[in-house]
Design an enzyme around this catalytic site. Structure first.
Site, PDB file in Angstrom:
ATOM      1  N   ASP A  38       0.497  -1.057  -0.386  1.00  0.00           N
ATOM      2  CA  ASP A  38      -0.058   0.240   0.388  1.00  0.00           C
ATOM      3  C   ASP A  38       0.666   1.418   0.038  1.00  0.00           C
ATOM      4  OD1 ASP A  38      -2.494   1.673   0.704  1.00  0.00           O
ATOM      5  OD2 ASP A  38      -1.488   1.911   2.292  1.00  0.00           O
ATOM      6  N   TYR A  43       2.894  10.272  -0.788  1.00  0.00           N
ATOM      7  CA  TYR A  43       3.864  10.175   0.199  1.00  0.00           C
ATOM      8  C   TYR A  43       5.415   9.741  -1.137  1.00  0.00           C
ATOM      9  CZ  TYR A  43       0.576   7.048   2.869  1.00  0.00           C
ATOM     10  OH  TYR A  43      -1.114   6.538   3.357  1.00  0.00           O
TER      11      TYR A  43
END
Length: 158
Positions: A38, A43
């Site tokens: 994931d 990010y």
């Protein structure tokens, strides 16, 4: 699609160390039997997806999960938070969601994302419009399954 009970979360995986060691860790996890990974465009502002994509290139035995709905490259939407270099905004407009999916596919080096989740609800875009874009991506074969993150019970029912 059935998700395994253990999923490799790559939220903190974009910082510290070098890409080669991060890619090695991902490959080692996959070799040890981890079957789902994931991440999100947010990010590392794309870096986590790029590292994950390189590490899992050619591996069809794993599931890749990512998210949409948070942008740092524009001025549309409510600010969720700010970093010294970016304002991260909620943006679940259909065109934005479809563009994000295409960018994620490119960074991940995949033809299909197994699960795409809307990262945070966008109070200015009807959920039905966002879901319509996700269903369009699903129909085009770009997305296997659709989910949400950080949604309330009422928003889930909607």
């Amino acid at each position: 699609m059935q998700l395994p009970p253990v999923i490799f979360g790559a939220m903190a995986h974009h910082g510290g160390g070098d890409d080669a060691s991060r890619e090695g860790l991902i490959r080692a996890a996959a070799d040890a039997g981890c079957r789902a990974f994931d991440t999100a465009p947010l990010y590392g502002f794309g870096a986590s997806e790029e590292v994950l994509g390189r590490a899992l290139r050619g591996r069809d035995d794993v599931l890749v999960l990512t998210k949409v709905g948070l942008r740092w490259d524009g001025t549309h939407g409510d600010v969720l938070f700010e970093t010294p270099t970016h304002a991260v905004r909620k943006d679940s407009r259909p065109a934005s969601v479809l563009r994000e999916i295409d960018r994620s596919l490119e960074r991940l080096g995949r033809a299909r994302i197994d699960l795409v989740q809307v990262h945070h609800p966008d109070p200015h875009v009807p959920i039905a419009e966002t879901m319509g874009a996700l269903l369009e991506a699903h129909a085009a074969g770009k997305v296997g399954a659709i989910g949400v993150s950080n949604y309330s019970g009422a928003q889930l029912r909607e």
